[in-house]
Design a protein around this motif. Sequence first.
Motif, mmCIF file in Angstrom:
data_model
loop_
_atom_site.group_PDB
_atom_site.id
_atom_site.type_symbol
_atom_site.label_atom_id
_atom_site.label_comp_id
_atom_site.label_asym_id
_atom_site.label_seq_id
_atom_site.Cartn_x
_atom_site.Cartn_y
_atom_site.Cartn_z
ATOM 1 N N MET A 89 -4.697 1.081 6.185
ATOM 2 C CA MET A 89 -4.704 1.461 4.776
ATOM 3 C C MET A 89 -5.515 0.412 4.041
ATOM 4 O O MET A 89 -5.284 -0.792 4.199
ATOM 5 C CB MET A 89 -3.275 1.559 4.238
ATOM 6 C CG MET A 89 -2.414 2.552 4.994
ATOM 7 S SD MET A 89 -0.670 2.546 4.488
ATOM 8 C CE MET A 89 -0.776 3.372 2.908
ATOM 9 N N CYS A 101 -3.734 1.513 -2.874
ATOM 10 C CA CYS A 101 -3.869 0.482 -1.845
ATOM 11 C C CYS A 101 -4.406 -0.795 -2.488
ATOM 12 O O CYS A 101 -5.433 -0.784 -3.158
ATOM 13 C CB CYS A 101 -4.808 0.940 -0.728
ATOM 14 S SG CYS A 101 -4.100 2.229 0.319
ATOM 15 N N ASN A 109 0.839 -1.201 0.000
ATOM 16 C CA ASN A 109 0.000 0.000 0.000
ATOM 17 C C ASN A 109 0.870 1.246 0.000
ATOM 18 O O ASN A 109 1.912 1.289 0.662
ATOM 19 C CB ASN A 109 -0.920 0.013 1.221
ATOM 20 C CG ASN A 109 -1.953 -1.097 1.174
ATOM 21 O OD1 ASN A 109 -2.528 -1.386 0.131
ATOM 22 N ND2 ASN A 109 -2.194 -1.743 2.309
ATOM 23 N N PHE A 153 -7.814 5.483 4.630
ATOM 24 C CA PHE A 153 -6.605 5.761 5.417
ATOM 25 C C PHE A 153 -7.038 6.277 6.782
ATOM 26 O O PHE A 153 -7.653 7.335 6.886
ATOM 27 C CB PHE A 153 -5.729 6.790 4.710
ATOM 28 C CG PHE A 153 -4.459 7.137 5.451
ATOM 29 C CD1 PHE A 153 -3.558 6.156 5.812
ATOM 30 C CD2 PHE A 153 -4.167 8.456 5.776
ATOM 31 C CE1 PHE A 153 -2.387 6.472 6.491
ATOM 32 C CE2 PHE A 153 -3.005 8.787 6.451
ATOM 33 C CZ PHE A 153 -2.113 7.790 6.811
#
Length: 219
Positions: free
Chosen positions: A118, A152, A91, A125
């Motif tokens: 994440m 991500c 990520n 986030f």
Amino acid sequence: LLQAEIFQEFAVQEESVTFRINLSVLLDCLTIFGTSSLPGASTALRMCYRGYGYPLTLFLEEGGVVTVCKINTQEPDELLDFDFCSTNVVNKIILQSEGLREAFAELDMTSEVLQITMSPDKPYFRLSTFGNAGSAHLDYPRDSDLMEAFHCNRTQTNRYKISLLKPSTKALALSCKVSIRTDAQGFLSLQYMIRNEDGQICFVEYYCCPDEDITEAEL
């Protein structure tokens, strides 16, 4: 990381040169003319190193005055290899630094750990702390104005000791952007982009290992 481009001249004869010096002594030398230059004046710096066993020599010039400083070099410590390879990154996000500065100001820093989530899905986030006043969460959607990039691949939640992260806030205060990356083992890479007065860019990289494994029952 200081790119060669930020120097007017950059010449290294060997493939790599490694040594250790006292940081406090270096900072004292760099500020020998004071922390701010006189109006219309700037401090020029030349660094020279002859090789193993020789001191690092600094030539500082301001307003026609030249000061020469010699700093004894020491044997370098063996660097810890986190084996953090960009190809293993799971990520990655790039955030405007003001977003992370606000987080450190708002979250409860009496917490022993900072939990980072994440994810390709909500909450995208998330920064969480668990301090004396209870749990606190700060979420950044992927379309936030502070989000420069969002990549991500899978959901990760890891905890990191705040005592280990706090030294990196010095670089955070000077930076304009921060790259936050994690690999499959949860190792954290913080890369701060710092732009100097001439618009030239350098980077400060900070690595931190996860404090503990997080089970689904704890989330």
